[in-house]
Design a protein around this motif. Structure first.
Motif, PDB file in Angstrom:
ATOM      1  N   HIS A  59      17.887 -13.656 -16.037  1.00 37.79           N
ATOM      2  CA  HIS A  59      16.833 -14.128 -15.211  1.00 37.79           C
ATOM      3  C   HIS A  59      16.556 -16.040 -15.776  1.00 37.79           C
ATOM      4  N   ALA A  60      17.684 -15.544 -17.212  1.00 33.34           N
ATOM      5  CA  ALA A  60      17.163 -17.444 -18.236  1.00 33.34           C
ATOM      6  C   ALA A  60      18.001 -17.616 -16.404  1.00 33.34           C
ATOM      7  N   ARG A  61      18.637 -18.233 -15.562  1.00 25.57           N
ATOM      8  CA  ARG A  61      19.258 -18.989 -14.794  1.00 25.57           C
ATOM      9  C   ARG A  61      18.497 -19.746 -13.724  1.00 25.57           C
ATOM     10  N   TYR A  62      17.126 -19.083 -13.743  1.00 27.86           N
ATOM     11  CA  TYR A  62      16.369 -19.339 -12.818  1.00 27.86           C
ATOM     12  C   TYR A  62      15.416 -19.515 -13.552  1.00 27.86           C
ATOM     13  N   GLY A  63      15.264 -19.803 -14.863  1.00 34.60           N
ATOM     14  CA  GLY A  63      14.739 -20.045 -15.785  1.00 34.60           C
ATOM     15  C   GLY A  63      13.525 -19.308 -16.139  1.00 34.60           C
TER      16      GLY A  63
ATOM     17  N   VAL B 296       8.145  12.991 -28.342  1.00 35.34           N
ATOM     18  CA  VAL B 296       7.649  12.150 -27.624  1.00 35.34           C
ATOM     19  C   VAL B 296       9.181  11.644 -27.165  1.00 35.34           C
ATOM     20  N   LEU B 297       9.037  10.509 -25.282  1.00 38.85           N
ATOM     21  CA  LEU B 297       9.816  10.579 -25.054  1.00 38.85           C
ATOM     22  C   LEU B 297       8.719   9.255 -24.329  1.00 38.85           C
ATOM     23  N   GLY B 298       9.427   7.715 -25.108  1.00 36.27           N
ATOM     24  CA  GLY B 298       8.830   6.565 -24.254  1.00 36.27           C
ATOM     25  C   GLY B 298       9.752   5.908 -23.112  1.00 36.27           C
ATOM     26  N   ILE B 299       8.954   5.302 -22.230  1.00 38.55           N
ATOM     27  CA  ILE B 299       9.526   4.364 -21.453  1.00 38.55           C
ATOM     28  C   ILE B 299       9.111   3.924 -20.996  1.00 38.55           C
ATOM     29  N   GLU B 300       9.295   1.968 -20.195  1.00 36.97           N
ATOM     30  CA  GLU B 300       8.972   1.089 -20.574  1.00 36.97           C
ATOM     31  C   GLU B 300      10.095  -0.008 -19.489  1.00 36.97           C
ATOM     32  N   THR B 301       9.095  -0.075 -18.499  1.00 37.52           N
ATOM     33  CA  THR B 301       9.186  -1.287 -17.503  1.00 37.52           C
ATOM     34  C   THR B 301       8.658  -1.978 -16.854  1.00 37.52           C
ATOM     35  N   SER B 302       8.063  -2.601 -17.592  1.00 33.46           N
ATOM     36  CA  SER B 302       7.182  -3.742 -17.450  1.00 33.46           C
ATOM     37  C   SER B 302       7.418  -4.816 -17.034  1.00 33.46           C
ATOM     38  N   CYS B 303       8.555  -5.402 -17.567  1.00 32.47           N
ATOM     39  CA  CYS B 303       8.921  -6.821 -17.422  1.00 32.47           C
ATOM     40  C   CYS B 303       9.755  -7.027 -16.980  1.00 32.47           C
ATOM     41  N   ASP B 304      10.960  -7.650 -18.061  1.00 28.52           N
ATOM     42  CA  ASP B 304      12.417  -7.672 -17.875  1.00 28.52           C
ATOM     43  C   ASP B 304      13.154  -6.954 -19.009  1.00 28.52           C
ATOM     44  N   GLU B 305      12.635  -5.982 -19.973  1.00 27.27           N
ATOM     45  CA  GLU B 305      13.138  -4.878 -20.971  1.00 27.27           C
ATOM     46  C   GLU B 305      13.231  -3.925 -20.409  1.00 27.27           C
ATOM     47  N   THR B 306      14.358  -2.953 -20.050  1.00 18.48           N
ATOM     48  CA  THR B 306      14.116  -1.614 -19.292  1.00 18.48           C
ATOM     49  C   THR B 306      14.615  -0.788 -20.993  1.00 18.48           C
TER      50      THR B 306
ATOM     51  N   GLY C 272      16.646 -24.450 -21.830  1.00 16.96           N
ATOM     52  CA  GLY C 272      16.208 -23.044 -21.496  1.00 16.96           C
ATOM     53  C   GLY C 272      16.149 -21.579 -21.588  1.00 16.96           C
ATOM     54  N   TYR C 273      15.976 -20.548 -21.149  1.00 20.35           N
ATOM     55  CA  TYR C 273      15.022 -19.308 -21.609  1.00 20.35           C
ATOM     56  C   TYR C 273      15.030 -17.712 -21.694  1.00 20.35           C
ATOM     57  N   PRO C 274      14.659 -17.299 -22.905  1.00 18.88           N
ATOM     58  CA  PRO C 274      13.457 -17.491 -23.285  1.00 18.88           C
ATOM     59  C   PRO C 274      13.415 -19.238 -24.273  1.00 18.88           C
ATOM     60  N   GLY C 275      11.912 -19.589 -24.263  1.00 19.41           N
ATOM     61  CA  GLY C 275      12.036 -20.983 -25.158  1.00 19.41           C
ATOM     62  C   GLY C 275      11.868 -20.939 -26.317  1.00 19.41           C
ATOM     63  N   GLY C 276      10.932 -19.751 -26.907  1.00 22.26           N
ATOM     64  CA  GLY C 276      10.367 -19.009 -28.169  1.00 22.26           C
ATOM     65  C   GLY C 276      11.656 -19.270 -28.875  1.00 22.26           C
ATOM     66  N   PRO C 277      12.968 -18.491 -29.828  1.00 20.82           N
ATOM     67  CA  PRO C 277      13.410 -17.779 -30.425  1.00 20.82           C
ATOM     68  C   PRO C 277      13.889 -19.641 -30.959  1.00 20.82           C
TER      69      PRO C 277
END
Ligand code: KG4
Ligand code: ZN
Length: 346
Positions: free
Chosen positions: A36-40, A3-13, A180-185
């Motif tokens: 994207h970090a420089r744009y927050g 099975v080949l999966g593809i994900e491009t919904s946000c900022d991870e290819t 900075g971004y992302p804030g969670g970690p």
């Protein structure tokens, strides 16, 4: 089976290859985070453009790492929503083209359903764990909070984010604190060495008895606390001590408390035997530890995703696609469109 999966919904290819037992043969994630970090935060147009540039190489790397080729792929699975529409279209169009050219089926997958089943996957190459229904799923990410009951034949919504998503408030509060971004970690690490009891924030709740999540009031409270203390400008994580560290720890504690509050409320209403936690925010140390302990004390089995599989990745998309395909069979995939909104269970 491949099975080949593809994900491009946000900022991870991302592209991944799974076998028929849900074993991850490869899972390549190319993050645009730094871009994207420089744009927050994520800039949609930049995200689409980078997906377009990165996807061919990511696909090739994923197939190579799995020791396979496009000719050997039996099924494609691609994120069709929810997410940024331009970003989704890149993955969906590529998947349609490959499936059409190769004459293999394509399963359009809900990104949230991908997260939902991710706790059953192994990041270490083992087959997927057996899934026993019903279970309760709690998906917490940068764009969503959804609490559902997953039955063999249906996903029943129980609660969702009534305003901001949990990851979104982690990001916004951290950005306002100059981290900075992302804030969670960052907040996760700071909270681990701070005192969460010094600033106890109330658990967010709507007044109408709904179990929906609400985090925007908490975010505003934090901003007011920052303003009252003259906290502004950028700073490095290591410099954060004292009041600011304790405020962030109290903030994180309040998010954890709200998640547990909702799980408890559901437990009062119906049988809860198993809980599967997922989404980017499920990487959070305090959330993982607290919900694991909550389950242990109540005889509830808690499934936590491997940390490597909490963020967006194509392995979870391939797995959700494989499950759906086995239940529902092939569909007319050329007619499928990307959907920016797509709540679980719809
Ligand atoms: O699932 P995800 O990768 O993307 C979406 O589908 O939204 O989630 C990303 C979110 C971001 O908001 C990020 O700050 C958050 O997950 N996140 C965390 C942690 N690691 C990532 N939040 C809290 N604690 C963490 N350790
Ligand atoms: Zn996600």
């Amino acid at each position: 089976m491949r099975v080949l999966g593809i994900e491009t919904s946000c900022d991870e290819t991302s592209a991944a290859v799974l076998d028929g037992d849900g074993r991850i043969l490869s899972n390549v994630v190319s993050s645009q985070m730094a871009m994207h970090a420089r744009y927050g935060g994520v800039v949609p147009e930049i995200a689409s453009r980078h997906h377009l540039e990165n996807l061919p190489a990511v696909l090739e790397e994923s197939l190579g790492a799995a020791g396979t080729t496009l000719e050997e792929v039996d099924l494609l699975a691609v994120t069709a929503g929810p997410g940024l529409i331009g970003a989704l279209l890149v993955g969906l169009s590529a998947a349609k083209a490959i499936a059409f050219a190769r004459g293999v089926p394509l399963e359009p997958v809900s990104h949230l359903e991908g997260h939902l089943y991710s706790p059953f996957l192994s990041a270490k190459g083992a087959p997927a764990a057996a899934i026993v229904h019903p279970f309760h799923g709690l998906v917490v990410s940068g764009g969503h909070a959804e609490l559902v009951r997953v039955e063999e034949e249906a996903i029943v919504p129980i609660a969702r984010a009534g305003d901001d998503a949990p990851g979104e408030v982690f990001d916004k509060v951290a950005r306002r604190a100059g981290l900075g971004y992302p804030g969670g970690p960052v907040v996760d690490r700071i909270a681990a060495r701070a005192n969460a009891r010094r600033f106890p924030f109330k658990v967010g709740r709507f007044n109408d008895g709904s179990l929906d999540f609400t985090f925007s009031g908490l975010k505003s409270q934090l901003v007011r606390e920052f303003e009252a203390r003259g906290i502004e400008g950028d700073r490095r994580e290591e410099e954060v001590t004292g009041e600011l560290a304790d405020l962030l720890a109290g903030f994180q504690r309040s998010i954890v408390d709200q998640l547990v509050d909702r799980l408890e409320a559901v437990r009062r209403r119906e049988d809860v035997e198993r809980v599967a936690l997922s989404g980017g925010v499920a990487a959070n140390s305090e959330i993982r530890a607290t919900i694991a302990k909550w389950g242990e004390e109540r005889g509830i089995e808690v499934f936590l995703p491997d940390r490597a599989l909490t963020g967006d990745n194509a392995a979870m998309i391939a797995f959700a696609g494989l499950r759906r395909f086995r239940r529902e069979g092939p569909r007319d995939f050329l007619a499928v469109n990307a959907r920016s909104r797509w709540p679980l269970g719809t």
